[in-house]
Design an enzyme around this catalytic site. Sequence first.
Site, PDB file in Angstrom:
ATOM      1  N   GLY A   1       0.828  -1.198   0.000  1.00 52.45           N
ATOM      2  CA  GLY A   1       0.000   0.000   0.000  1.00 52.45           C
ATOM      3  C   GLY A   1       0.859   1.243   0.000  1.00 52.45           C
TER       4      GLY A   1
ATOM      5  N   GLU B   1      10.307   4.345   3.563  1.00 52.66           N
ATOM      6  CA  GLU B   1      11.190   3.527   4.386  1.00 52.66           C
ATOM      7  C   GLU B   1      12.485   4.289   4.674  1.00 52.66           C
ATOM      8  OE1 GLU B   1      11.266  -0.987   3.792  1.00 52.66           O
ATOM      9  OE2 GLU B   1      13.129  -0.332   2.840  1.00 52.66           O
TER      10      GLU B   1
END
Length: 574
Positions: A61, A95
């Site tokens: 997602g 990330e």
Amino acid sequence: MASSISESSSSYTPRPRSWTYHVFLSFRGQDTRTAFTDHLCASLERKGITAFRDDKDLERGDVISHELVKAIEESMFAIIVLSPNYASSSWCLDELLRILECKHSLGLQIVPVFYGVEPCDVRHQKGTVDEPFRKHEHRYGEGSDKVRRWRDAFSELASYSGWHCKHQHEARFVESIAEHIHRKLIPKLPSCTKNRVGIASRLEEVIKLMGIGLNDVRFIGIWGMGGIGKTTIARAVYEAIRGEFKVCCFMRNVRELSARNDFVQLQRDLLACLSMSSSYFHDIEDGKNIIKNACCNKKVLLVLDDVSELKQLENLAENQDWFGPGSRIIITARDMHLLDIYGVHGTYEVKGLDQEESYNLFCFKAFKQLEPKEGYSSLSKEVVKYTKGLPLAVEVLGSYLCGRNVEFWLSTIREIMSYPHFEVLNTLKISYNHLTPLEKSIFLDIACFFKGMKKDEAMHILRMCDFYVGVGSDIGSGIVTLIDKALVTLDQNNKLEMHDLLQEMGRHIVYEESPNNPGKRSKLWSKDDIHQVLTNDMGTEAIQTMVLRFGMMRFIGFGVSPSKHIGALKPSQR
């Protein structure tokens, strides 16, 4: 070209945290998952480095999962593999943002790897990196705050010195990164010896002998009796300095391994410990050549623990030219002569713990703290007094008594005063078992009769014995061997001494010759046993020596049958 990882220019005070992974791997799956990243992960694992990588081939997602955030927060290092398509993934970019946040707030160390991209292009988001960011701006709009933060993250990441794989062989490149992480990681790991009582000062003394930083190759010996702490000290030194070496290996229990296996297997074990190929040779000389060729250009730290024979050293680490500049080889042994003939550059003699160290170590083992529980202070002191500073005895008895009630303690203390604990006894007997028959006999005579006697006087008495006739000249060399093996010492007055537990071990060996009948033992020193033998006519040809003490007078009988008459005893003035 690889360069050292620099710290961020911004300062922070990392808060204490626990970690689950040594390394978090951030990468674009379609670029590197089954190639570079897979090879890097395997190389890290070979060095014992635990790496987290997200291998789930699931549709992602727009928000990174809680599992990944947690993995980043619980890692010590983050390796970011910046490949051509890394910036095309919003998941990878988020990330990266989280990784940078953890660097500033938690002290996470970042290792950028430029794989197929130029550091300059990453810094300025141009070249192959430009197109993915243009697409993100098209999706989120010109001036998007999200895209701006992603661009800033790329610019910051490029400011850190990292690894650039351009014009490098990938296998060698991967190994270099893994070795670098390993060197950086070791000093940050909790030491298994950091809570060891009395280690710090001994560690410092050994490291002084090592000459760390010098470019020569050195062999260092750590010597002492069984159970005195040689392995513990060697392990502490190994953990303290291993980050300075390219290749490291702690080979424990060489004596035991060589007894179970042939030397070819021992050589294979060493090469496996050094993470080198070891399966295709079947000859000792081939093994020696492979070890030498594998190590001669590398800075090696090698610990050979509990070495008992010269051939073990000759087949595992024969000469200095086997190892590259700056290498250090540490050998722990019970035999000083073995270290001398091997040619060590320095030897550290391990002494026992002092009273305070023994007490603290015992309490740590028995109570998991440095003070005894209420009601156990005097009992603890009694046990510590019995151990005479021998770390093995302190640890074994402390662990044995841990969690026991007072009645159990009292019973145990009574037992060990008459019968040594089996684990302590078995460790101490290893050195005795490796003696020649003559050396064993001399050791037992010293343990039973001559501890505290001047060496020359003891040798004179031994030379008068019938069972030593013809080997008189060997008695002196036998005593020297016992000294070399840390079974006997000479004090400043040239008197023979030994650790109380070694004396107890020696007397127990004689006792076990005939537990129920002292008349069948080779040596008698107990007044009660001698009285029983003489009054009950229990003497046999097994008895070689008896000693009786009356004040300052000692009566010694050699090679006599005590069933005949007490007149065979010979007086000796101390």
